[in-house]
Enzyme design. Structure first.
Site, PDB file in Angstrom:
ATOM      1  N   HIS A   1      35.425  54.966  36.637  1.00  0.00           N
ATOM      2  CA  HIS A   1      35.612  55.840  35.219  1.00  0.00           C
ATOM      3  C   HIS A   1      34.160  56.858  34.909  1.00  0.00           C
ATOM      4  O   HIS A   1      34.347  57.896  34.480  1.00  0.00           O
ATOM      5  CB  HIS A   1      35.792  55.244  34.016  1.00  0.00           C
ATOM      6  CG  HIS A   1      37.078  54.747  33.772  1.00  0.00           C
ATOM      7  ND1 HIS A   1      37.774  54.892  32.441  1.00  0.00           N
ATOM      8  CD2 HIS A   1      38.042  54.295  34.567  1.00  0.00           C
ATOM      9  CE1 HIS A   1      39.152  54.439  32.684  1.00  0.00           C
ATOM     10  NE2 HIS A   1      39.336  54.086  33.742  1.00  0.00           N
ATOM     11  N   PRO A  25      43.081  61.489  31.584  1.00  0.00           N
ATOM     12  CA  PRO A  25      44.087  61.492  30.516  1.00  0.00           C
ATOM     13  C   PRO A  25      44.699  59.982  30.701  1.00  0.00           C
ATOM     14  O   PRO A  25      44.692  59.471  31.315  1.00  0.00           O
ATOM     15  CB  PRO A  25      45.153  62.544  31.366  1.00  0.00           C
ATOM     16  CG  PRO A  25      44.812  62.584  32.702  1.00  0.00           C
ATOM     17  CD  PRO A  25      43.333  62.234  32.825  1.00  0.00           C
ATOM     18  N   THR A  41      47.628  36.566  44.342  1.00  0.00           N
ATOM     19  CA  THR A  41      46.240  36.254  44.423  1.00  0.00           C
ATOM     20  C   THR A  41      45.405  37.074  43.601  1.00  0.00           C
ATOM     21  O   THR A  41      45.034  38.391  43.840  1.00  0.00           O
ATOM     22  CB  THR A  41      45.892  36.901  45.805  1.00  0.00           C
ATOM     23  OG1 THR A  41      46.222  38.257  46.247  1.00  0.00           O
ATOM     24  CG2 THR A  41      46.411  36.059  46.973  1.00  0.00           C
ATOM     25  N   ASP A  54      43.187  42.528  48.076  1.00  0.00           N
ATOM     26  CA  ASP A  54      43.843  42.564  49.256  1.00  0.00           C
ATOM     27  C   ASP A  54      45.211  43.470  49.217  1.00  0.00           C
ATOM     28  O   ASP A  54      44.924  44.533  48.469  1.00  0.00           O
ATOM     29  CB  ASP A  54      44.482  41.126  49.514  1.00  0.00           C
ATOM     30  CG  ASP A  54      45.077  40.668  48.154  1.00  0.00           C
ATOM     31  OD1 ASP A  54      45.909  41.373  47.592  1.00  0.00           O
ATOM     32  OD2 ASP A  54      45.258  39.212  48.038  1.00  0.00           O
TER      33      ASP A  54
END
Length: 325
Positions: free
Chosen positions: A72, A169, A249, A254
């Protein structure tokens, strides 16, 4: 369990908001990353990387949040730590943007790390670089890919709520689908999918996937029934219940996000990349080949880190990441 809280509050999927930005990487050249180097602090603060790595090893639960903070930050005017700035009487910062408010976490962790680094090398290591290194170390701590972090960024003295809202957005399955369809090159589509793979960690709030597990058609029936156990259909207190995006997991980085796309994606937008379209072969490839996904993710992270860096005498090195000097 329950320690990684990568909240999804606006339309369902925080990482799909990156999709629209991926197109810009391939239709316009990035600002020069000249001045950045993995060895930037070797002489001025040789302890910096080890201090940050040690701190992150004690904050593994925050890995998803720190990765998201880095995303961000970089997608609003480059990787300049503007996302870390608090509002002032004369500035509305990025924290209050609709895509960030109440959902970004990890600010206190970055504050603490910056304080440790400042105690060793005052005024040397930027907050932007602390965040970039923290993202790498978080990925590694969760078993994820490694990449070479270029350093030497400086911090922006300002932030802009409107810039964040314009560049990040609100997400939605339709927006993700449209961005994939409108991407102008195969590379931009690929990079969109690569970053979506970061959903392998984190959690989502019940309100963001309730409709899918009760009313969705493109979802495995057994998977939907299992997910309903912690997400009641009625609106109310259960809307804020958290569920891992990857049930198998949830705290490991992963390739399971891609395996889950076979009708077991938690969010509506998860099914966009896999459903008879051009991205299906890449989803299958990543679901079977962790090394391929890791290599492509690492390359994409390096590329993202090169977005419009402030270097040289431009910007500043903040003493405190929440406030300009």
């Amino acid at each position: 369990m329950g320690s990684f809280k990568l909240y999804h509050k606006h339309g369902g999927a925080s990482f799909s908001c990156l999709a629209m930005m991926m197109m810009l990487w391939w239709v316009a050249p990035l600002s020069s990353a000249a001045g950045l180097s993995p060895y930037f602090y070797d002489a001025s603060c040789p302890e910096a990387l080890s201090v940050i790595r040690t701190a992150i090893s004690r904050e593994r639960r925050m890995g998803a949040s720190l990765l998201r903070l880095h995303f961000h930050d970089c997608f609003v005017n480059g990787c300049d730590a503007s996302v870390l700035l608090d509002d002032t009487s004369s500035m509305e910062g990025e924290k209050g943007a609709v895509q960030n408010e109440g959902s970004l976490r990890g600010f206190e962790v970055i504050d603490s790390i910056k304080s440790l680094v400042e105690s060793r090398c005052p005024g040397v290591v930027s907050c932007a670089d602390v965040l970039a290194i923290a993202a790498l170390d978080s990925s590694e701590a969760m078993g994820g890919p490694k990449w070479e972090v270029k350093l030497g960024r400086r911090d922006s003295p300002t932030a802009s709520k409107s810039d964040a809202e314009n560049n990040l957005p609100p997400s939605s399955p339709q927006r993700f689908r449209n961005s994939l369809l409108s991407s102008q090159t195969k590379d931009s589509v690929k990079e969109t999918l690569i970053f979506a793979g970061a959903r392998t960690i984190g959690q989502a709030q019940c309100a963001t996937f309730k409709d899918r597990i009760y009313n969705g058609s493109n979802i495995d029936a057994g998977f939907a029934r299992m997910r309903r156990g912690h997400c009641p259909e009625e609106d109310g207190d259960g809307d804020s219940n958290l569920a891992p995006l990857d049930l198998v997991t949830p705290t490991s980085f992963d390739k399971n996000y891609f395996k889950n796309l076979i009708r077991k994606g938690l969010l509506d937008s998860d099914q966009v990349p896999f459903g008879g379209g051009s991205t299906d072969p890449l989803v299958v490839a990543y679901s079977k080949n962790r090394a391929l996904f890791y290599a492509d993710f690492a390359a994409a992270m390096v590329r993202m880190g090169d977005i419009s860096p402030l270097t040289g005498s431009v910007g500043q090195v903040r003493e405190v990441c929440r406030a300009a000097n």
